[in-house]
Structure formats: C-alpha cells, structure tokens
Design a protein around this motif. Sequence first.
Motif, PDB file in Angstrom:
ATOM      1  N   LEU A  99     -12.905   2.755  -9.390  1.00 20.63           N
ATOM      2  CA  LEU A  99     -12.620   2.950 -10.822  1.00 20.63           C
ATOM      3  C   LEU A  99     -13.990   3.522 -11.784  1.00 20.63           C
ATOM      4  O   LEU A  99     -13.562   4.512 -12.253  1.00 20.63           O
ATOM      5  CB  LEU A  99     -12.267   1.649 -11.620  1.00 20.63           C
ATOM      6  CG  LEU A  99     -11.956   1.604 -13.075  1.00 20.63           C
ATOM      7  CD1 LEU A  99     -10.680   2.569 -13.159  1.00 20.63           C
ATOM      8  CD2 LEU A  99     -11.724   0.293 -13.619  1.00 20.63           C
ATOM      9  N   SER A 130      -6.353  -6.396 -15.592  1.00 15.22           N
ATOM     10  CA  SER A 130      -7.295  -6.014 -14.579  1.00 15.22           C
ATOM     11  C   SER A 130      -6.466  -4.776 -13.863  1.00 15.22           C
ATOM     12  O   SER A 130      -5.293  -4.601 -13.451  1.00 15.22           O
ATOM     13  CB  SER A 130      -7.646  -7.066 -13.618  1.00 15.22           C
ATOM     14  OG  SER A 130      -8.273  -8.280 -14.265  1.00 15.22           O
ATOM     15  N   CYS A 131      -7.466  -3.859 -13.327  1.00 17.32           N
ATOM     16  CA  CYS A 131      -7.032  -2.981 -12.590  1.00 17.32           C
ATOM     17  C   CYS A 131      -8.018  -2.450 -11.831  1.00 17.32           C
ATOM     18  O   CYS A 131      -9.250  -2.580 -11.904  1.00 17.32           O
ATOM     19  CB  CYS A 131      -6.619  -1.720 -13.411  1.00 17.32           C
ATOM     20  SG  CYS A 131      -7.932  -0.816 -14.544  1.00 17.32           S
ATOM     21  N   TRP A 132      -7.648  -1.646 -10.591  1.00 12.43           N
ATOM     22  CA  TRP A 132      -8.393  -1.059  -9.509  1.00 12.43           C
ATOM     23  C   TRP A 132      -7.915   0.157  -9.210  1.00 12.43           C
ATOM     24  O   TRP A 132      -6.653   0.470  -9.126  1.00 12.43           O
ATOM     25  CB  TRP A 132      -8.266  -2.103  -8.319  1.00 12.43           C
ATOM     26  CG  TRP A 132      -8.680  -3.603  -8.749  1.00 12.43           C
ATOM     27  CD1 TRP A 132      -9.742  -3.921  -8.236  1.00 12.43           C
ATOM     28  CD2 TRP A 132      -7.697  -4.521  -8.787  1.00 12.43           C
ATOM     29  NE1 TRP A 132      -9.687  -5.437  -8.415  1.00 12.43           N
ATOM     30  CE2 TRP A 132      -8.283  -5.544  -9.011  1.00 12.43           C
ATOM     31  CE3 TRP A 132      -6.247  -4.626  -9.412  1.00 12.43           C
ATOM     32  CZ2 TRP A 132      -7.831  -6.854  -9.611  1.00 12.43           C
ATOM     33  CZ3 TRP A 132      -5.720  -5.607  -9.874  1.00 12.43           C
ATOM     34  CH2 TRP A 132      -6.569  -6.737  -9.852  1.00 12.43           C
ATOM     35  N   TYR A 168      -8.164   2.913  -5.931  1.00 16.46           N
ATOM     36  CA  TYR A 168      -8.687   2.948  -4.484  1.00 16.46           C
ATOM     37  C   TYR A 168      -8.183   4.576  -4.021  1.00 16.46           C
ATOM     38  O   TYR A 168      -7.318   5.183  -4.615  1.00 16.46           O
ATOM     39  CB  TYR A 168      -7.813   2.107  -3.966  1.00 16.46           C
ATOM     40  CG  TYR A 168      -7.682   0.597  -3.888  1.00 16.46           C
ATOM     41  CD1 TYR A 168      -9.055  -0.123  -3.370  1.00 16.46           C
ATOM     42  CD2 TYR A 168      -6.661  -0.077  -4.650  1.00 16.46           C
ATOM     43  CE1 TYR A 168      -9.147  -1.534  -3.833  1.00 16.46           C
ATOM     44  CE2 TYR A 168      -6.963  -1.433  -4.958  1.00 16.46           C
ATOM     45  CZ  TYR A 168      -8.224  -2.242  -4.511  1.00 16.46           C
ATOM     46  OH  TYR A 168      -8.227  -3.526  -4.694  1.00 16.46           O
ATOM     47  N   SER A 218       1.877  -0.298  -9.771  1.00 19.57           N
ATOM     48  CA  SER A 218       0.759   0.700  -9.048  1.00 19.57           C
ATOM     49  C   SER A 218       1.489   2.193  -9.168  1.00 19.57           C
ATOM     50  O   SER A 218       2.562   2.384  -9.327  1.00 19.57           O
ATOM     51  CB  SER A 218       0.472   0.375  -7.440  1.00 19.57           C
ATOM     52  OG  SER A 218       0.032  -0.736  -7.616  1.00 19.57           O
ATOM     53  N   GLN A 235      -3.771   0.440  -9.320  1.00 14.50           N
ATOM     54  CA  GLN A 235      -3.061  -0.993  -9.394  1.00 14.50           C
ATOM     55  C   GLN A 235      -3.420  -1.930 -10.555  1.00 14.50           C
ATOM     56  O   GLN A 235      -4.817  -1.995 -10.738  1.00 14.50           O
ATOM     57  CB  GLN A 235      -3.507  -1.685  -7.863  1.00 14.50           C
ATOM     58  CG  GLN A 235      -2.626  -3.155  -7.741  1.00 14.50           C
ATOM     59  CD  GLN A 235      -2.786  -3.578  -6.573  1.00 14.50           C
ATOM     60  OE1 GLN A 235      -3.262  -3.059  -5.537  1.00 14.50           O
ATOM     61  NE2 GLN A 235      -2.532  -4.717  -6.268  1.00 14.50           N
ATOM     62  N   TYR A 276      -0.416  -3.274  -1.639  1.00 10.09           N
ATOM     63  CA  TYR A 276      -1.286  -2.558  -1.056  1.00 10.09           C
ATOM     64  C   TYR A 276      -0.595  -1.931   0.102  1.00 10.09           C
ATOM     65  O   TYR A 276       0.396  -1.974   0.485  1.00 10.09           O
ATOM     66  CB  TYR A 276      -2.347  -3.936  -0.191  1.00 10.09           C
ATOM     67  CG  TYR A 276      -3.020  -4.376  -1.338  1.00 10.09           C
ATOM     68  CD1 TYR A 276      -4.396  -4.051  -2.057  1.00 10.09           C
ATOM     69  CD2 TYR A 276      -2.882  -5.698  -1.812  1.00 10.09           C
ATOM     70  CE1 TYR A 276      -5.157  -4.646  -2.748  1.00 10.09           C
ATOM     71  CE2 TYR A 276      -3.537  -6.179  -2.877  1.00 10.09           C
ATOM     72  CZ  TYR A 276      -4.752  -5.696  -3.207  1.00 10.09           C
ATOM     73  OH  TYR A 276      -5.514  -6.362  -4.054  1.00 10.09           O
ATOM     74  N   ASN A 320     -12.648  -1.013  -1.379  1.00  8.82           N
ATOM     75  CA  ASN A 320     -13.535  -0.576  -2.438  1.00  8.82           C
ATOM     76  C   ASN A 320     -12.919   0.018  -3.736  1.00  8.82           C
ATOM     77  O   ASN A 320     -12.417   1.154  -3.789  1.00  8.82           O
ATOM     78  CB  ASN A 320     -14.303   0.547  -1.917  1.00  8.82           C
ATOM     79  CG  ASN A 320     -15.027   0.176  -0.610  1.00  8.82           C
ATOM     80  OD1 ASN A 320     -15.837  -0.994  -0.515  1.00  8.82           O
ATOM     81  ND2 ASN A 320     -14.764   0.779   0.551  1.00  8.82           N
ATOM     82  N   ASN A 321     -13.282  -0.739  -4.785  1.00 10.34           N
ATOM     83  CA  ASN A 321     -12.684  -0.252  -6.190  1.00 10.34           C
ATOM     84  C   ASN A 321     -13.325   1.006  -6.665  1.00 10.34           C
ATOM     85  O   ASN A 321     -14.654   0.743  -6.997  1.00 10.34           O
ATOM     86  CB  ASN A 321     -12.484  -1.402  -7.051  1.00 10.34           C
ATOM     87  CG  ASN A 321     -11.902  -1.045  -8.517  1.00 10.34           C
ATOM     88  OD1 ASN A 321     -11.667   0.128  -8.648  1.00 10.34           O
ATOM     89  ND2 ASN A 321     -11.943  -1.959  -9.479  1.00 10.34           N
ATOM     90  N   TYR A 361      -7.768   7.457 -13.029  1.00  7.32           N
ATOM     91  CA  TYR A 361      -7.352   6.233 -13.715  1.00  7.32           C
ATOM     92  C   TYR A 361      -6.615   6.737 -15.071  1.00  7.32           C
ATOM     93  O   TYR A 361      -5.399   6.266 -15.022  1.00  7.32           O
ATOM     94  CB  TYR A 361      -8.827   5.365 -14.175  1.00  7.32           C
ATOM     95  CG  TYR A 361      -8.286   4.361 -15.196  1.00  7.32           C
ATOM     96  CD1 TYR A 361      -7.495   3.124 -14.778  1.00  7.32           C
ATOM     97  CD2 TYR A 361      -8.578   4.544 -16.655  1.00  7.32           C
ATOM     98  CE1 TYR A 361      -7.223   2.625 -15.701  1.00  7.32           C
ATOM     99  CE2 TYR A 361      -8.221   3.787 -17.508  1.00  7.32           C
ATOM    100  CZ  TYR A 361      -7.189   2.634 -17.211  1.00  7.32           C
ATOM    101  OH  TYR A 361      -6.891   1.596 -18.185  1.00  7.32           O
ATOM    102  N   GLU A 412      -8.004  -0.570   1.202  1.00  2.67           N
ATOM    103  CA  GLU A 412      -8.220  -0.847  -0.216  1.00  2.67           C
ATOM    104  C   GLU A 412      -9.413  -2.159  -0.356  1.00  2.67           C
ATOM    105  O   GLU A 412      -8.897  -2.984  -1.090  1.00  2.67           O
ATOM    106  CB  GLU A 412      -6.672  -1.120  -0.668  1.00  2.67           C
ATOM    107  CG  GLU A 412      -5.886   0.050  -0.458  1.00  2.67           C
ATOM    108  CD  GLU A 412      -4.493  -0.673  -0.937  1.00  2.67           C
ATOM    109  OE1 GLU A 412      -4.486  -1.085  -2.157  1.00  2.67           O
ATOM    110  OE2 GLU A 412      -3.559  -0.259  -0.149  1.00  2.67           O
TER     111      GLU A 412
END
Length: 195
Positions: free
Chosen positions: A128, A111-113, A115, A94, A104, A22, A125-126, A135, A123
């Motif tokens: 995606l 799993s991915c996010w 930001y 990341s 990330q 982060y 609010n995702n 992305y 960080e």
Amino acid sequence: DNGWIQNVDMPKYAPKSKQSQYDGGVRTPIMVRWTGKVQSKMSEDLAMSIDIVPTLLDAIGKPYDERRLQGESLFQEHLQRKYLLLYGNEGTLSSIDAAGKKLQLQLASGSCWVYDLAADPAEKNNVLAKERRVYVTLREALAGFATSLAAPAEEDAETRRQLAALGYLGSQAKPTAGPLPDPKTKIGSLEPLFT
C-alpha cells in the motif's frame, strides 16, 4: 472448484484458502472440452463464474440479451471487464485489476491492504505505501459496491425444514479417524472421462 489449502493444525481450510478473499480462495480454473466445437486456448482475462452462462449460450448458438446478464462470454477475444469485485465471507471487499494488483478492504475496521499478485501470489507483502495510485484506482472501483452488507438473519423452523428438504441445509461431516487416502492413487479412475 478451486479445492482448498488444508490447515495443518485442524480439520478445516487454511486461513488464506477457500471462502477467503485471498488468491487461494478465489482463483479457479475453467476448463471446457467439446471436440469440434471449442478451440483450446489459455487466457489471463479477469473471468468470473457469472461468465459461464453467457459462454455456454454462445457455445450452443443461443441468442441472449447481453443487458440481462452480468457476465461476459469467454468466446470474445478479450473480456471488457477491468476489475474483479469480490465480497469475502470474512467481511472484506476486494478489487483486482488486470495487472494483478489487488485491494482488500476490511469492512468492520476500514483497514486495507494492497497486494501485487504477480510478484507475491501468497499475499504476504502489503505494498500500500508504495502503490498509492493503485490504491486510489482500486478503491474507486469498489465505490459502487455495497458495503452495508449484514449477516443473514436466523430463519424460522418452517424455513429451515423447507431448506433442508431441498438439500440446502444439513449437518457437517464428522472428521474421519486416521489419515485420509492419497488422492493421487485415484487419478486412473478419471481416465474414462477423457476417451
């Protein structure tokens, strides 16, 4: 060093702090003062610690083979790097672009996010679902980055002894009793460094 964000419940770093992917764990200011040699400037370029060696070599006028160093000199007008690629201690990869968009990826689960660091530096609010093109671009930037990283193996007693002799191994500090001193009371002790 970027310091850390303190966990209020335990004597350790907060989850989105040091050693994490982060922003609180990776954003570090680089400051140099060399009167008569280095001009003051601020930059939003994507710089990394690997840029320090080529920057210092440029500062002292020492030629070097750019192909042998991964970093870039911060004395350039703008860095050529398009993305920061980071591996996190918590098993994440990341990529961050110059606009402050960040992907990330959790290696174990997939799993991915995504930001938007400019709009959401904490960080939380995702984005995606709204940023599918971002992305794809950031995922492509990670494609060449090794994803089969494993935890280091346990070292034997002789290796531990050698590492300890070099200062790489030691015991963790015990938590201090009572409140820690307020670091703001020591600001004046830095004054001799700036005169």
